[in-house]
Design a protein around this motif. Structure first.
Motif, PDB file in Angstrom:
ATOM      1  N   ILE A  68       0.831  -1.193   0.000  1.00  0.00           N
ATOM      2  CA  ILE A  68       0.000   0.000   0.000  1.00  0.00           C
ATOM      3  C   ILE A  68       0.875   1.255   0.000  1.00  0.00           C
ATOM      4  N   LEU A  72       0.115   4.160  -2.700  1.00  0.00           N
ATOM      5  CA  LEU A  72      -0.253   5.534  -2.356  1.00  0.00           C
ATOM      6  C   LEU A  72       0.858   6.519  -2.724  1.00  0.00           C
ATOM      7  N   LEU A 139      -8.901   2.567   1.611  1.00  0.00           N
ATOM      8  CA  LEU A 139      -8.818   2.729   0.154  1.00  0.00           C
ATOM      9  C   LEU A 139      -9.995   2.048  -0.528  1.00  0.00           C
ATOM     10  N   THR A 142     -13.182   4.113  -0.485  1.00  0.00           N
ATOM     11  CA  THR A 142     -13.240   5.324  -1.301  1.00  0.00           C
ATOM     12  C   THR A 142     -13.079   5.054  -2.794  1.00  0.00           C
ATOM     13  N   ASP A 143     -12.550   3.889  -3.156  1.00  0.00           N
ATOM     14  CA  ASP A 143     -12.289   3.576  -4.558  1.00  0.00           C
ATOM     15  C   ASP A 143     -12.981   2.259  -4.909  1.00  0.00           C
ATOM     16  N   GLN A 194      -5.926  -4.541  -6.029  1.00  0.00           N
ATOM     17  CA  GLN A 194      -6.638  -3.403  -6.598  1.00  0.00           C
ATOM     18  C   GLN A 194      -6.831  -3.568  -8.102  1.00  0.00           C
TER      19      GLN A 194
END
Length: 238
Positions: A68, A72, A139, A142-143, A194
């Motif tokens: 992560i 980020l 994350l 929000t995504d 992701q």
């Protein structure tokens, strides 16, 4: 350190330079507004049908929450060097970097609009409880796992590294560090679940194609010099 960075900022701040900087920022701000409006519209729209993106290799890639950090870090990496070229008044490099970003990001929006896609790889329960898994959970909130192909994380990371590696201002150590971080970003998209391998390959293919146009051909260079000549003519007439 001062000697090392002196060649980055080797031009004085003049009225002309300030005007050029503002002139370059205006289309960036306009594009950012259009992009994020379009992007969040897609994020907030629930399609009746999504195409699932998944590859057998995705199931063999472990979940590693430590990634992560580079994931980020992508936001800082891309934005820092994008604006650094502008602050260095290296307008040709800035123009190429912007052309690379905006081309891929626009194609991504168009593809997401006509071909909604989704992935179901995110773990329902985190395998461990630590600060990194907490960051990933935030994350995920929000995504959404939708509209992922091609991976803009991968595309823009490669674009940033190409901008750095093609610049004559940066030393070899920075270019090598950029390559390592770019690879970590690409890996992070898969290790935190992701993106699918398919998304990553899409981002790489798009980046290779954009590289051929932006850095391997004279198309963008000629467009920049045409723009530069227009600015010089405009100033001469004032």
């Amino acid at each position: 350190m001062k000697k090392r960075t002196s060649k980055w900022f080797d031009k004085p701040w003049t009225k002309e330079r300030l005007e050029d900087t503002i002139r370059c920022l205006i289309p960036v701000i306009i594009y950012a507004f259009v992009y994020f409006t379009w992007f969040f519209h897609l994020e907030g729209t629930k399609e009746l049908h999504y195409t699932e993106i998944h590859a057998a290799l995705d199931d063999k890639i472990p979940f590693l929450e430590i990634f992560i950090i580079p994931y980020l870090g992508w936001f800082v990496y891309c934005s820092f060097f994008f604006f650094l070229f502008l602050l260095m008044y290296d307008m040709e490099d800035f123009f190429k970097n912007a052309a690379f970003f905006f081309t891929g990001m626009t194609l991504f929006l168009i593809i997401s609009s006509i071909w909604p896609n989704i992935q179901y790889m995110r773990p329902a329960v985190m395998p461990r409880d630590n600060i990194f898994t907490h960051m990933i959970q935030n994350l995920y909130k929000t995504d959404t796992p939708t509209n992922l192909w091609p991976s803009i994380h991968v595309y823009n990371a490669i674009g940033t590294h190409l901008a750095i590696s093609n610049s004559k201002r940066f030393e070899k150590w920075l270019k090598n560090s950029s390559l390592v971080f770019c690879i970590l970003i690409i890996l992070s998209t898969m290790f935190i679940k992701q993106h699918s391998v398919i998304d990553v390959l899409g981002g790489i293919i798009f980046a290779v194609c954009s590289n051929l146009v932006v850095y391997k051909s004279e198309l963008i260079v000629n467009a920049y010099h045409h723009f530069d000549e227009r600015q010089k003519t405009r100033r001469a007439l004032q």
